[in-house]
Design a protein around this motif. Structure first.
Motif: not given
Length: 212
Positions: A113-136
């Protein structure tokens, strides 16, 4: 000859590690994801999900890295010094499967999930909040695995199993995301696994070689 589609730093490293440990003759077939080679009709015939790795052994096609690991250990494990890579008793096999699936679902899934929202998804699909939740979520599960590995050399029993080769790659990925700072047992275990003579390159080294 066995063919493995996929190269470092992808999950193909999991399969490559088993091929190395078992001294199996094989051919690595590179698939350029950036060029879309995973979307060609030829590759989709092997894996309609268009993902790596894929193993071809004669007429058999196996996708999903953990399934490839288990297949290789099941079929060729007798070649491994000291016996197979799958525990002999149902009880130990149950524990191996438990931790193997734990690694895939509870630690790798948030890393993906972190990889998807960091660089694999298109910029308009990426979510910093999703990255934070995935890290937690990932750190919580790493803490559980850290507790399990206290005083252990291997995930299950007294010798290396498939779960260890899966764990090493998954933890190397977690290390890349700076998630092992509070996990000394896992850090030591990771170092010991990659000190094995037939260990593949780390994810970080593979990524550096791609950029070179």
């Amino acid at each position: 000859m066995i063919k493995l589609y996929g190269t470092p730093p992808t999950r193909a490293l999991r399969a490559m590690w088993l091929l190395n440990e078992l001294d199996l003759a094989h051919e690595i077939v590179s698939i350029d994801l950036g060029a879309g080679e995973q979307l060609t009709p030829e590759f989709l015939a092997l894996n309609p999900a268009a993902k790596l790795p894929v193993l071809v052994d004669g007429d058999l096609v196996v996708s999903e890295s953990a399934a490839i690991q288990l297949y290789l250990a099941d079929k060729y494990g007798g070649r491994f010094p000291g016996g197979g890579l799958i525990p002999a008793t149902p009880e130990d096999r149950g524990q191996m499967y438990r931790w193997l699936f734990f690694l895939m679902t509870e630690i790798e899934a948030p890393l993906w999930r972190i990889a998807l929202h960091s660089f694999l998804y298109a910029p308009d699909e990426q979510s910093a909040a999703e990255i934070a939740l995935a890290r937690r979520d990932c750190k919580r599960m790493i803490a559980i695995f850290e507790q399990h590995m206290q005083g252990r050399d291997f995930v299950v029993g007294a010798q290396v199993t498939v779960a260890d080769f899966n764990a090493a790659y998954t933890l190397d990925w977690a290390k890349l995301e700076d998630m092992l700072d509070d996990a000394p047992a896992l850090s030591a275990y990771l170092n010991s696994m990659y000190a094995r003579p037939k260990a593949p390159v780390t994810i970080a080294k593979a990524m550096a070689e791609l950029d070179a």
